[in-house]
Write a protein that holds these residues in place. Structure first.
Motif, mmCIF file in Angstrom:
data_model
loop_
_atom_site.group_PDB
_atom_site.id
_atom_site.type_symbol
_atom_site.label_atom_id
_atom_site.label_comp_id
_atom_site.label_asym_id
_atom_site.label_seq_id
_atom_site.Cartn_x
_atom_site.Cartn_y
_atom_site.Cartn_z
ATOM 1 N N PRO A 85 0.770 -1.249 -0.024
ATOM 2 C CA PRO A 85 -0.104 -0.010 -0.144
ATOM 3 C C PRO A 85 0.932 1.472 0.125
ATOM 4 O O PRO A 85 2.047 1.209 0.366
ATOM 5 C CB PRO A 85 -0.977 -0.146 1.218
ATOM 6 N N PRO A 86 0.263 2.324 -0.273
ATOM 7 C CA PRO A 86 1.002 3.769 -0.244
ATOM 8 C C PRO A 86 1.442 3.963 1.244
ATOM 9 O O PRO A 86 0.458 3.399 2.122
ATOM 10 C CB PRO A 86 -0.004 4.813 -0.962
ATOM 11 N N PHE A 87 2.286 4.835 1.424
ATOM 12 C CA PHE A 87 2.418 5.544 2.749
ATOM 13 C C PHE A 87 1.277 6.402 3.184
ATOM 14 O O PHE A 87 0.550 6.866 2.329
ATOM 15 C CB PHE A 87 3.967 6.391 2.731
ATOM 16 N N GLY A 88 1.424 6.386 4.628
ATOM 17 C CA GLY A 88 0.402 7.541 4.978
ATOM 18 C C GLY A 88 -0.930 6.870 5.605
ATOM 19 O O GLY A 88 -1.191 5.665 5.582
ATOM 20 N N ASP A 89 -1.760 7.771 5.942
ATOM 21 C CA ASP A 89 -3.251 7.166 6.391
ATOM 22 C C ASP A 89 -4.061 6.533 5.266
ATOM 23 O O ASP A 89 -3.903 7.322 4.082
ATOM 24 C CB ASP A 89 -4.155 8.344 7.195
ATOM 25 N N LEU A 90 -4.728 5.567 5.356
ATOM 26 C CA LEU A 90 -5.414 4.795 4.336
ATOM 27 C C LEU A 90 -6.868 4.897 4.689
ATOM 28 O O LEU A 90 -7.211 4.420 5.797
ATOM 29 C CB LEU A 90 -5.061 3.675 4.194
ATOM 30 N N ALA A 91 -7.700 5.011 3.649
ATOM 31 C CA ALA A 91 -9.158 4.627 3.841
ATOM 32 C C ALA A 91 -9.266 3.191 4.340
ATOM 33 O O ALA A 91 -8.920 2.363 3.846
ATOM 34 C CB ALA A 91 -9.992 4.930 2.448
ATOM 35 N N PRO A 92 -10.490 3.180 5.393
ATOM 36 C CA PRO A 92 -10.503 1.730 5.621
ATOM 37 C C PRO A 92 -11.103 0.476 4.439
ATOM 38 O O PRO A 92 -11.816 1.174 3.544
ATOM 39 C CB PRO A 92 -12.102 2.009 6.488
#
Length: 374
Positions: A85-92
């Motif tokens: 996944p990308p770095f940072g906060d991810l959508a649920p």
């Protein structure tokens, strides 16, 4: 946890071995600043998960995706692809590498356009997040510049889009039970969950000055939801730059990528997405820019794409406008999520920062499409 879904005998089987083909110069490049991983840790995991890879590890990155990070790994002349996944906060629920690995470790048995996944881990010490490795295939991905290997064909734009339509139709005709994917999702109530789930994502992503029309479109979609005709495997983001072509055969998609949102549900949701990414000439420029087609390609119309799909599957497309409106609204939410990541400094990909400006255009288009259902 480390999981593998193959043995040495499998890797030696014709058509399913680890790739040793050349890499096209346009396919991969140096790892983008900020997207580096701890390659020593990755190498140690690969030694356990894919023992057929031996020797020093070299790494390139596939640079064109806006979200999941995809790398080309080579050791001893053998190549695999690693995704995380990308770095940072991810959508649920977004960027689900476990799901993508599960799909690709099984679907190849019934759908040869699906590359085969080899190993998965949810140990974040390996790549900073869950990740998996899959088969590398050589071929061309169509983006804003037509590869030299595919120039010279007559009517190429129509041929490529019809090949993509056929690939989608053939996926929807796969029996999930044949490839052990009958429990990939819960088909009943699929559209209702999609609308409510993306409405929640918009609530989480919406900026303080966010377009109020987005919430209104979500409410309209919920009230006008069509009855699902059939259920099947849904890719959820099938478009031309998520596909790969053999330059010697532009009439057939060679590979389909990005399966992290795949599930069981209403196949027409996929068709709505494809129609969204097949803009008509009178669509706003912001919508036409949703996929970067080479300017020399002349594409078929949305009606032609829909008709070809209907002929191949027998589907009733009398309510397809709803699915197109849903695709525009969902895409607007994704664009806002990507723009938010750029504003928080969680990505070095400069393309994402301006995506939020497209949200009102997509919302108006979806609202106008829903007016046609009245």
């Amino acid at each position: 946890m480390v999981r593998t879904d193959f043995g040495v005998a499998d890797l030696a089987a014709p058509g399913y071995g680890l790739s040793m083909t050349r890499v096209r110069p346009s396919a991969a490049s140096a790892v983008r600043e900020g997207d580096e991983l701890d390659w020593a840790r990755v190498r140690r995991w690969l030694g356990e998960a894919v023992p057929e890879l031996s020797g020093p590890l070299s790494v390139l990155q596939f640079p064109h995706g806006r979200a999941n990070l995809t790398y080309l790994l080579e050791a001893g002349g053998t190549r695999v692809v690693l995704r995380r996944p990308p770095f940072g906060d991810l959508a649920p629920g977004a960027h689900d590498m476990r799901r993508e690995h599960r799909v690709l470790s099984r679907l190849w048995r019934s759908y040869d356009r699906a590359p085969r996944a080899y190993a998965y881990t949810d140990d974040p010490s390996v790549a900073g997040a869950e990740c998996f490795v899959m088969e590398y295939r050589d071929g061309e991905v169509i983006r804003d510049e037509l590869p030299s290997s595919m120039r010279g064909y007559d009517d190429l734009g129509r041929r490529l889009m019809f090949a993509l339509t056929d690939a989608m139709a053939d996926l929807h005709l796969v029996d999930p039970a044949e490839c052990d994917l009958e429990d990939l999702g819960k088909p009943a109530g699929f559209l209702s969950r999609q609308v409510s789930g993306w409405a929640r994502r918009w609530e989480l992503a919406a900026p303080e000055d966010g377009d109020a029309l987005m919430a209104q479109v979500g409410e309209r979609l919920a009230k006008t939801m069509p009855e699902t005709q059939t259920h099947g495997i849904v890719h959820n983001d099938l478009k031309i730059d998520n596909c790969q072509f053999d330059p010697d055969d532009p009439d057939r998609v060679q590979s389909v990528f990005d399966w992290d949102m795949a599930t069981l549900g209403d196949p027409l949701a996929d068709l709505g997405t494809l129609l969204h990414y097949t803009p008509n000439t009178d669509d706003p420029a912001e919508i036409q820019g949703g996929v970067r087609y080479p300017p020399e390609l002349t594409l078929p119309s949305q009606d032609e794409v829909a008709a070809r799909y209907a002929r191949r599957t027998g589907a009733d497309l009398s309510q397809i406008t709803w699915y197109l409106a849903f695709a525009r609204w969902k895409t607007a939410t994704v664009y806002q999520q990507l723009a938010n990541r750029a504003r928080r400094g969680e990505t070095k990909d400069s393309r994402n920062a301006a995506l939020g400006d497209t949200v009102p255009v997509l919302a108006r288009s979806a609202d106008s499409l829903l007016d046609q259902l009245s």
